[in-house]
Write a protein that holds these residues in place. Structure first.
Motif, short mmCIF file in Angstrom:
data_model
loop_
_atom_site.label_atom_id
_atom_site.label_comp_id
_atom_site.label_asym_id
_atom_site.label_seq_id
_atom_site.Cartn_x
_atom_site.Cartn_y
_atom_site.Cartn_z
N UNK A 90 0.83 -1.22 0.00
CA UNK A 90 0.00 0.00 0.00
C UNK A 90 0.86 1.27 0.00
N UNK A 91 1.94 1.23 -0.77
CA UNK A 91 2.79 2.40 -0.95
C UNK A 91 3.93 2.55 0.03
N UNK A 92 3.99 1.73 1.08
CA UNK A 92 5.05 1.85 2.07
C UNK A 92 6.04 0.69 2.02
N UNK A 93 7.31 0.96 2.35
CA UNK A 93 8.35 -0.07 2.36
C UNK A 93 8.25 -0.87 3.66
N UNK A 94 7.87 -2.14 3.53
CA UNK A 94 7.72 -3.01 4.69
C UNK A 94 8.54 -4.29 4.51
#
Length: 233
Positions: free
Chosen positions: A92-96
């Motif tokens: 969802x757009x974030x680096x995880x």
């Protein structure tokens, strides 16, 4: 070893096996050698599990987790950092990338992957990616369910003790406070769930080449796979 004829390689290569058997490492190295894309599909189930925990969704709520799987955005990109990652995992757009590797996610990812709706949603994405060809796809049901027509199927196996030792060392290298016995028990629990699920259980495809890596180095496994490719080419 002589390189295989790159013009005669399988369109897709399926690599399956239990958790922490080295599938991602081996798959990435083989893909790099032959110029293929590598997709570790386990990341997709981890992403769903991570996002469910992040949003406070009850893992036992099957319908809620399945709805999440339908709407989640998962992107795999080339590694942007030299912190040991093989690629970036964008949720969802974030680096995880590392968030999906926590003990909390480890504890629930197998439960999440049991849900039929989750597996259907992820399988559709995986097949769409594979349509382009030239991919090494890694998981637990690639050769049996996702890509049953893959020309080369590999089942990478190892004992739970060896797999736990590898995972334990990896976790320590990232500064995690872990206990080896806890890792062993966690993997045993995952094996029971993964092998016992009614939909797409973990097992080797009938036409898969089974590789026991207990006493093999990463280099030896990669060379073995490259040998298989050369024979088939």
């Amino acid at each position: 070893m002589c390189q295989p004829d790159l013009h005669k390689l399988p369109r897709n290569i399926a690599i399956d096996g239990p958790a922490a058997s080295g599938k991602s490492t081996i798959g990435t190295l083989v893909a790099n050698k032959i110029g293929y894309m590598c997709l570790d599909t386990g990341i997709m189930y981890r992403a769903v599990a991570f996002q469910a925990l992040k949003e406070g969704i009850d893992i036992a709520d099957k319908e809620a987790v399945e709805r999440l799987a339908e709407r989640i955005e998962i992107n795999i990109r080339p590694a942007s950092s030299k912190d040991g990652r093989q690629f970036d995992v964008i949720i969802n757009g974030g680096d995880h990338t590392w968030d999906i590797r926590t003990p909390e996610v480890n504890a629930v990812v197998s439960e999440v992957s049991v849900y039929a709706g989750v597996r259907r949603a992820m399988t559709l994405q995986q097949r769409k990616i594979a349509e382009k060809g030239r991919i090494v796809m890694i998981g637990q049901d690639i050769g049996t369910v996702v890509l049953p027509d893959a020309e080369l199927k590999i089942y990478l196996d190892a004992s739970v003790e060896v797999r736990a030792q590898r995972r334990y060392i990896e976790d320590l290298s990232h500064g995690k406070d872990v206990c080896l016995q806890d890792v062993i028990e966690s993997l045993r629990h995952r094996d029971e769930i993964d092998s016992g699920r009614a939909l797409a259980p973990l097992k080797a495809a009938e036409d898969a080449v089974v590789i026991d890596s207990d006493k093999m180095t990463v280099y030896e496994v990669v060379e073995y796979v490259m040998g298989l490719l050369k024979q088939r080419g």
